[in-house]
Design a protein around this motif. Structure first.
Motif, PDB file in Angstrom:
ATOM      1  N   UNK A 188      13.486 -10.621 -30.265  1.00 53.13           N
ATOM      2  CA  UNK A 188      12.692  -9.814 -31.190  1.00 53.13           C
ATOM      3  C   UNK A 188      11.712  -8.919 -30.460  1.00 53.13           C
ATOM      4  N   UNK A 189      11.129  -9.448 -29.386  1.00 54.48           N
ATOM      5  CA  UNK A 189      10.192  -8.649 -28.602  1.00 54.48           C
ATOM      6  C   UNK A 189      10.903  -7.500 -27.904  1.00 54.48           C
ATOM      7  N   UNK A 190      12.119  -7.759 -27.436  1.00 53.54           N
ATOM      8  CA  UNK A 190      12.908  -6.686 -26.816  1.00 53.54           C
ATOM      9  C   UNK A 190      13.158  -5.554 -27.804  1.00 53.54           C
ATOM     10  N   UNK A 191      13.387  -5.916 -29.058  1.00 51.68           N
ATOM     11  CA  UNK A 191      13.626  -4.902 -30.082  1.00 51.68           C
ATOM     12  C   UNK A 191      12.367  -4.071 -30.331  1.00 51.68           C
ATOM     13  N   UNK A 192      11.201  -4.706 -30.265  1.00 51.72           N
ATOM     14  CA  UNK A 192       9.945  -3.974 -30.469  1.00 51.72           C
ATOM     15  C   UNK A 192       9.591  -3.131 -29.247  1.00 51.72           C
ATOM     16  N   UNK A 193       9.875  -3.663 -28.052  1.00 50.55           N
ATOM     17  CA  UNK A 193       9.606  -3.002 -26.775  1.00 50.55           C
ATOM     18  C   UNK A 193       8.227  -2.331 -26.726  1.00 50.55           C
ATOM     19  N   UNK A 194       7.154  -3.116 -26.811  1.00 50.34           N
ATOM     20  CA  UNK A 194       5.798  -2.538 -26.809  1.00 50.34           C
ATOM     21  C   UNK A 194       5.474  -1.843 -25.497  1.00 50.34           C
ATOM     22  N   UNK A 195       4.565  -0.901 -25.561  1.00 52.98           N
ATOM     23  CA  UNK A 195       4.155  -0.171 -24.360  1.00 52.98           C
ATOM     24  C   UNK A 195       3.311  -1.033 -23.427  1.00 52.98           C
ATOM     25  N   UNK A 196       2.616  -2.022 -23.979  1.00 51.41           N
ATOM     26  CA  UNK A 196       1.750  -2.874 -23.160  1.00 51.41           C
ATOM     27  C   UNK A 196       1.822  -4.313 -23.660  1.00 51.41           C
ATOM     28  N   UNK A 197       1.641  -5.253 -22.724  1.00 53.08           N
ATOM     29  CA  UNK A 197       1.526  -6.667 -23.057  1.00 53.08           C
ATOM     30  C   UNK A 197       0.151  -7.128 -22.601  1.00 53.08           C
ATOM     31  N   UNK A 198      -0.591  -7.734 -23.511  1.00 50.46           N
ATOM     32  CA  UNK A 198      -1.891  -8.309 -23.180  1.00 50.46           C
ATOM     33  C   UNK A 198      -1.763  -9.819 -23.325  1.00 50.46           C
ATOM     34  N   UNK A 199      -2.191 -10.539 -22.305  1.00 54.98           N
ATOM     35  CA  UNK A 199      -1.991 -11.983 -22.302  1.00 54.98           C
ATOM     36  C   UNK A 199      -3.282 -12.731 -22.020  1.00 54.98           C
ATOM     37  N   UNK A 200      -3.434 -13.860 -22.696  1.00 58.02           N
ATOM     38  CA  UNK A 200      -4.542 -14.743 -22.410  1.00 58.02           C
ATOM     39  C   UNK A 200      -4.092 -15.979 -21.648  1.00 58.02           C
ATOM     40  N   UNK A 201      -2.807 -16.010 -21.240  1.00 57.97           N
ATOM     41  CA  UNK A 201      -2.280 -17.207 -20.571  1.00 57.97           C
ATOM     42  C   UNK A 201      -1.587 -16.925 -19.244  1.00 57.97           C
ATOM     43  N   UNK A 202      -1.117 -15.724 -19.024  1.00 58.77           N
ATOM     44  CA  UNK A 202      -0.391 -15.447 -17.781  1.00 58.77           C
ATOM     45  C   UNK A 202      -0.789 -14.084 -17.240  1.00 58.77           C
ATOM     46  N   UNK A 203      -0.707 -13.952 -15.929  1.00 62.66           N
ATOM     47  CA  UNK A 203      -1.113 -12.704 -15.295  1.00 62.66           C
ATOM     48  C   UNK A 203       0.076 -11.857 -14.857  1.00 62.66           C
ATOM     49  N   UNK A 204       1.209 -12.077 -15.487  1.00 63.85           N
ATOM     50  CA  UNK A 204       2.358 -11.218 -15.229  1.00 63.85           C
ATOM     51  C   UNK A 204       3.535 -11.900 -14.589  1.00 63.85           C
ATOM     52  N   UNK A 205       3.284 -12.973 -13.834  1.00 62.69           N
ATOM     53  CA  UNK A 205       4.378 -13.593 -13.079  1.00 62.69           C
ATOM     54  C   UNK A 205       5.456 -14.174 -13.997  1.00 62.69           C
ATOM     55  N   UNK A 206       5.058 -14.692 -15.156  1.00 66.49           N
ATOM     56  CA  UNK A 206       6.035 -15.283 -16.069  1.00 66.49           C
ATOM     57  C   UNK A 206       6.914 -14.243 -16.751  1.00 66.49           C
TER      58      UNK A 206
END
Length: 255
Positions: A188-206
């Motif tokens: 579902x997220x692939x379908x939305x393909x947002x321009x940015x991801x903001x996370x409170x749990x991971x710094x990008x590695x996941x």
């Protein structure tokens, strides 16, 4: 609700503890939930439970004259039991940034600290308006906010973090789903393909295995300390400033 200022307060969520201190009533706290660690003085307050369970026996011993609960976080049955035991219970649920200064003023009224609460509320409103003036009218940026990774969880449009995104010109791609913190699929997220991801749990590695997402491919994954956003207290403006600045970097890139 109250005939005179309260003297003994219990806060049943970390953000409520922060609000009480911000309203100038921290010295009246006699009990707080686990993880109430801000400001530093909150660490010494007796614990009375967590989001899963309220220690009613401990509360009885502490004899509060006001208990502050969290509508979506405190156990409703236990709050009802506390009311039946004769305690005054005030339940809150900040869903918009404007709710924070309103609650500061309410707490100041309850605790007899109106002057301090008014200063804190006005300062919050001034900073909020400054951010709104700076970032309103800028190009919208589609955003996915991650609150947990396994399972993948986000927030809908009724969550206060969604209001922060709106303040910064961000568009929450899951604003219209239910419930408040829905579990979503990577498909579902692939379908939305947002321009940015903001996370409170991971710094990008996941996120590295998902380079089919443009936000991952273009390194637009921004970590914001969760205590800056996931606690509905004055500190949420720290998270808001960070998000506003990060989304501005996305706007400045070539689309």
């Amino acid at each position: 609700m109250l005939d005179q200022p309260v003297q003994r307060i219990i806060a049943l969520a970390p953000f409520i503890t922060e609000l009480v201190y911000a309203a100038g009533a921290g010295s009246k706290l006699v009990g707080a939930s686990e993880y109430s660690d801000y400001p530093e003085a909150a660490n010494s307050i007796p614990r009375v439970g967590n989001a899963a369970h309220i220690d009613i026996e401990r509360i009885l011993l502490l004899k509060p004259d006001l208990i502050l609960g969290w509508r979506s976080g405190s156990h409703a049955g236990e709050l009802a039991r506390l009311e039946k035991l004769g305690f005054k219970v005030f339940v809150m649920e900040p869903v918009k940034l404007a709710d924070i200064p309103r609650l500061l003023r309410t707490l100041g009224k309850f605790a007899g600290t109106r002057a301090a609460a008014e200063i804190a509320a006005k300062d919050f409103e001034d900073q909020l308006e400054s951010l709104r003036e700076r970032f309103s009218g800028k190009r919208p940026v589609t955003v996915f906010y991650e609150i947990w990774h396994q399972p993948l969880m986000t927030i809908n449009g009724e969550h206060i973090i969604s209001d922060v995104l709106k303040l910064c010109g961000g568009v929450n791609v899951y604003a219209n789903v239910r419930p408040l913190t829905p579990i979503i699929s990577i498909e579902g997220l692939l379908a939305e393909d947002p321009e940015a991801i903001i996370s409170g749990v991971s710094q990008g590695e996941l996120w590295q295995p998902f380079k089919m997402l443009s936000a991952v491919r273009r390194e637009r994954i921004f970590f914001i300390p969760p205590e800056w956003l996931e606690r509905q207290s004055p500190r949420i403006l720290e998270g808001a400033r960070e998000i506003c600045e990060r989304l501005d970097t996305v706007r400045k890139e070539k689309r």
